[in-house]
Design a protein around this motif. Sequence first.
Motif, mmCIF file in Angstrom:
data_model
loop_
_atom_site.group_PDB
_atom_site.id
_atom_site.type_symbol
_atom_site.label_atom_id
_atom_site.label_comp_id
_atom_site.label_asym_id
_atom_site.label_seq_id
_atom_site.Cartn_x
_atom_site.Cartn_y
_atom_site.Cartn_z
ATOM 1 N N HIS A 130 0.833 -1.204 0.000
ATOM 2 C CA HIS A 130 0.000 0.000 0.000
ATOM 3 C C HIS A 130 0.868 1.255 0.000
ATOM 4 C CE1 HIS A 130 -2.337 3.223 2.002
ATOM 5 N NE2 HIS A 130 -3.385 2.680 1.418
ATOM 6 N N ASP A 177 -5.679 3.086 -6.118
ATOM 7 C CA ASP A 177 -6.430 2.767 -4.904
ATOM 8 C C ASP A 177 -6.107 1.327 -4.506
ATOM 9 O OD1 ASP A 177 -8.291 2.701 -2.838
ATOM 10 O OD2 ASP A 177 -9.968 2.257 -4.164
ATOM 11 N N ASN A 196 -7.454 -0.643 -1.345
ATOM 12 C CA ASN A 196 -8.272 -0.579 -0.137
ATOM 13 C C ASN A 196 -8.405 -1.960 0.498
ATOM 14 O OD1 ASN A 196 -9.918 1.054 1.654
ATOM 15 N ND2 ASN A 196 -11.656 -0.121 0.890
ATOM 16 N N LYS A 216 -9.523 -4.142 -2.786
ATOM 17 C CA LYS A 216 -9.893 -3.583 -4.088
ATOM 18 C C LYS A 216 -8.719 -2.758 -4.596
ATOM 19 C CE LYS A 216 -14.084 -2.372 -5.175
ATOM 20 N NZ LYS A 216 -14.325 -3.196 -6.389
#
Length: 368
Positions: free
Chosen positions: A214, A234, A236, A258
């Motif tokens: 991330h 993104d 998530n 996701k």
Amino acid sequence: MTSPTDAEAVAALAADLVRLDSRSSLSNLAVAERIEAALPGFEIERLDYADASGVAKRALVAHRGGPGGIALSGHMDTVPDTGWTNDPWSGRVDADGVLHGLGSADMKGPVAACVVAARGLPADVPATLLITTDEETTKQGAALIAERSELARRAALRGIVVAEPTRLAPIRGHRANINFEAVATGVQAHSSTGRGTNANLALIPFLSAMRDLHERLRTDPGFRDPTYDPPFPDFNIVLDNHGTALNVTVPRATCRIKFRYTRAQDPAPVQRAVEEAASAAGLALFLTEDGTPPELPADHPLVRAAEAATGRTAGTVPFGTDASRLNAIAPCLVLGPGDIGVAHAPDEHVSLAELAAAVPLFRALMRG
């Protein structure tokens, strides 16, 4: 200009659709039947299926006229009614001409504008509607149209306008996504006995790796696309212990991710990193790909036509739409009434004036 008849028709149909509960967990057949009833004279193709839970669903393709036109597309399902404190399905219109209700902006109001626009075209202008369901979950309705619709194939579409809420601004590109589900398995027991195995312990190393990934996606220049806001993908992460009580060792722990990416961002290294981390932690991993990122060049004829019709420069957005599936049929542009900022929120609403303003805009694009 929007005629009073068109404005009244959009308002009435939008309110009718909002009053029909079609959260993605439920059947959408009542909504599909209401839309079909609003399209006299159109050839209708019904694409029926059962979703993964066995719930009956239907996507619709409607067409009138010859081939070679621009289609309008929207979806019938909504997100859950989380956070609502008043009736989500009231279809209430306040004194300021604002329609309230779950799905009013995303996207039963825009679907109503599509229907009224299409049926008001002259008979010699091709008119096609691609009305999907499960957009909020799996995009299965759009995938089914792209893979199996004979009517869409015969329509030989030059382009598709996906009428998601953009405040009537043209959007030439957005992200697509890959959904990952990593599952750890333990042994359930009373936690005081020492006889159980907590599945979270197997998940922790994987989560550590996902935290690092991330951060890398946000800081590594190789993953940035400056044509989008935000420029980083993104990623998530959502965790689920499936209702396990505090005094029970967790028998099943699930991590869902996701990952959204643009056409300029290569998803392969991310997919490989997730797969390697899951394998190292001994987790079962499942993934689903949500089509491909739809992105038209700035000089594409559909983009130019939308810019001319709206007087606004086409941009990009970070969220996704059915265009990631429907772009297998024809080039897709996203353009619709309503504000994405109120979608998926309590007291979702849309201006009836903006829905009405979409009708002549859609017709202009369909006329070409």
